[in-house]
Enzyme design. Structure first.
Site, PDB file in Angstrom:
ATOM      1  N   THR A 175       0.824  -1.216   0.000  1.00 49.22           N
ATOM      2  CA  THR A 175       0.000   0.000   0.000  1.00 49.22           C
ATOM      3  C   THR A 175       0.850   1.256   0.000  1.00 49.22           C
ATOM      4  OG1 THR A 175      -1.660  -1.177   1.241  1.00 49.22           O
ATOM      5  CG2 THR A 175      -1.813   1.214   1.303  1.00 49.22           C
ATOM      6  N   ARG A 200     -12.351  -9.725  -1.303  1.00 51.26           N
ATOM      7  CA  ARG A 200     -12.067  -8.977  -0.070  1.00 51.26           C
ATOM      8  C   ARG A 200     -11.626  -7.545  -0.393  1.00 51.26           C
ATOM      9  NH1 ARG A 200      -7.356  -6.161   2.092  1.00 51.26           N
ATOM     10  NH2 ARG A 200      -7.395  -6.319   4.354  1.00 51.26           N
ATOM     11  N   VAL A 201     -12.144  -6.595   0.346  1.00 53.03           N
ATOM     12  CA  VAL A 201     -11.744  -5.192   0.208  1.00 53.03           C
ATOM     13  C   VAL A 201     -11.211  -4.725   1.557  1.00 53.03           C
ATOM     14  CG1 VAL A 201     -12.623  -2.849  -0.150  1.00 53.03           C
ATOM     15  CG2 VAL A 201     -13.368  -4.691  -1.666  1.00 53.03           C
ATOM     16  N   GLY A 202     -10.099  -4.010   1.544  1.00 56.67           N
ATOM     17  CA  GLY A 202      -9.493  -3.543   2.788  1.00 56.67           C
ATOM     18  C   GLY A 202      -9.875  -2.112   3.109  1.00 56.67           C
ATOM     19  N   ASP A 203      -9.032  -1.477   3.899  1.00 55.12           N
ATOM     20  CA  ASP A 203      -9.292  -0.098   4.333  1.00 55.12           C
ATOM     21  C   ASP A 203      -8.908   0.940   3.275  1.00 55.12           C
ATOM     22  OD1 ASP A 203      -6.601  -0.904   4.650  1.00 55.12           O
ATOM     23  OD2 ASP A 203      -6.201   0.780   5.995  1.00 55.12           O
ATOM     24  N   GLY A 206      -1.282  -1.411   6.606  1.00 53.36           N
ATOM     25  CA  GLY A 206      -1.317  -2.551   7.520  1.00 53.36           C
ATOM     26  C   GLY A 206      -2.614  -3.316   7.386  1.00 53.36           C
ATOM     27  N   GLY A 251      -5.992  -4.009   7.117  1.00 53.02           N
ATOM     28  CA  GLY A 251      -7.099  -3.099   6.836  1.00 53.02           C
ATOM     29  C   GLY A 251      -8.328  -3.321   7.686  1.00 53.02           C
TER      30      GLY A 251
HETATM   31  C1  SD4 Z   1      -5.194  -3.719   3.138  1.00 48.01           C
HETATM   32  N1  SD4 Z   1      -4.174  -1.852   4.254  1.00 48.01           N
HETATM   33  O1  SD4 Z   1      -5.593  -4.141   2.061  1.00 48.01           O
HETATM   34  C2  SD4 Z   1      -4.034  -2.743   3.143  1.00 48.01           C
HETATM   35  C3  SD4 Z   1      -2.781  -3.534   3.135  1.00 48.01           C
HETATM   36  C4  SD4 Z   1      -1.518  -2.801   3.436  1.00 48.01           C
HETATM   37  O2  SD4 Z   1       0.733  -2.805   3.423  1.00 48.01           O
HETATM   38  O3  SD4 Z   1      -1.482  -1.700   3.904  1.00 48.01           O
HETATM   39  N2  SD4 Z   1      -0.406  -3.421   3.213  1.00 48.01           N
HETATM   40  O4  SD4 Z   1      -5.664  -4.064   4.202  1.00 48.01           O
END
Ligand code: SD4
Length: 342
Positions: A201, A229-232, A253, A255
């Site tokens: 990210t 899946r979808v993160g933050d 990190g 999410g």
């Molecule tokens: C997620 N926050 O998809 C992202 C992953 C990420 O370094 O930050 N990786 O959850």
């Protein structure tokens, strides 16, 4: 390496002393304002900042700076962000991104496949549609209708190798992401590969010479996630939040943990209540840890924030979260955020 790094960070803290003394209810506008300035997550943000800086230093707009900065890492095919990133557990690279400007206009795209620059799709959604967020096939159709090229055979060689390794066990254990320290002897300047880091990210926030803020966050998401899946990162208030009166924040990190507390929105609200960027990030990290202190030992979340005065701070759950700051022609500096676990 580590001790010289710590020494450098200590010295850097002396360079930006206001970071620890800002206490008022709003960022004090009477203090010297640092602008233009761009901050990005991780060491690799330094290269991203260089691209953004070229726009900021000639009085360009923050929104253009963060978009072009994000594009530069999305375009790096053997890198963890964008189509070069690791695939999901079914072998598909799916991208999430969002962008936000000084007027709280925002655009977001999630679960997007085969399009190289999700951040630019997000910007188009922001500028051309009545919506904030498009996902999946609808987002891809919108992108193609708006001139984005459909890419084929997108898995990079690095990602293919990582995926083959993952398939041996097919275990889903999110990794604590850190920026792997690069070996100065083997590192080719400016050239990144998946082996250089295990994060996916890039979060960027900039203040332009007009004093306006914008931010962008772009990712291939956690490697080997479930399909869909979808993160933050594409969630406004999750991976990114901007308030032109107060400041902006971004995250990297795990999410799910960021979404649970509306992480970057919380950070900006804490700055509104008078916390320094660093303290706001620390309080948000503590909020995450309080949700489940045992589980928190197993994942990483890092927040990066900047207030309206250009004061920067970060804080993370685990050690190893770094961020890059550029506010002049000298090429910028990398800082390691303080963390809850040492
Ligand atoms: C997620 N926050 O998809 C992202 C992953 C990420 O370094 O930050 N990786 O959850």
């Amino acid at each position: 390496m580590k001790s010289s790094r710590r020494k450098f960070i200590k010295q850097a803290a002396v360079i930006i002393p206001a970071a620890s003394i800002l206490q008022s209810c709003q960022p004090k506008m009477t203090e010297k304002i640092i602008k233009p300035i761009v901050v990005s997550t991780w060491d690799s943000g330094l290269e991203v900042n260089k691209v953004a800086w070229q726009i900021l230093r000639t009085n360009g707009k923050a929104i253009d700076a963060v978009e072009k900065g994000a594009n530069s890492i999305e375009d790096t095919i053997n890198c963890c962000v964008g189509l070069g990133g690791n695939p999901d557990r079914d072998g598909f690279v799916t991208l999430d991104a969002c962008i936000m400007d000084e007027k709280q206009n925002c655009g977001s795209v999630a679960f997007l496949q085969d399009i190289k620059n999700p951040i630019s799709v997000a910007r188009k959604i922001m500028e051309k549609t009545p919506h904030v967020m498009l996902v999946g096939d609808g987002a891809k159709k919108f992108a193609i209708d708006n001139g984005f090229k459909e890419e084929s055979d997108v898995l990079s060689d690095d990602a293919k190798a990582e995926y083959a390794k993952w398939l041996e066990k097919s275990e889903y254990k999110p990794q604590i992401n850190i920026e792997k320290r690069q070996n100065s002897e083997t590192k080719v300047p400016g050239k990144l590969s998946n082996g250089d880091f295990n994060h996916d990210t890039m979060g960027i926030v900039a203040i332009d010479s007009n004093g306006d803020l914008s931010g962008a966050c772009t990712t291939s998401g956690m490697g080997f996630k479930m399909h869909g899946r979808v993160g933050d990162s594409p969630i406004i208030g999750g991976g990114l939040f901007i308030d032109n009166e107060i400041g902006g924040a971004t995250s990297s990190g795990q999410g799910e943990e960021v979404i649970r507390i509306c992480g970057t929105h919380l950070v900006v609200e804490l700055m509104r209540m008078g916390k320094t960027p660093m303290d706001a990030c620390k309080t948000a990290v503590e909020r995450i840890i309080n949700v489940n202190p045992e589980k928190a030992k197993t994942f990483q979340v890092g927040f990066l924030a900047i207030n309206k005065n250009g004061i920067v701070g970060g804080y993370s759950v685990q050690p190893g979260f770094t961020y890059s700051v550029t506010s002049d022609d000298s090429g910028g500096q990398v800082f390691e955020a303080d963390s809850h676990f040492k």
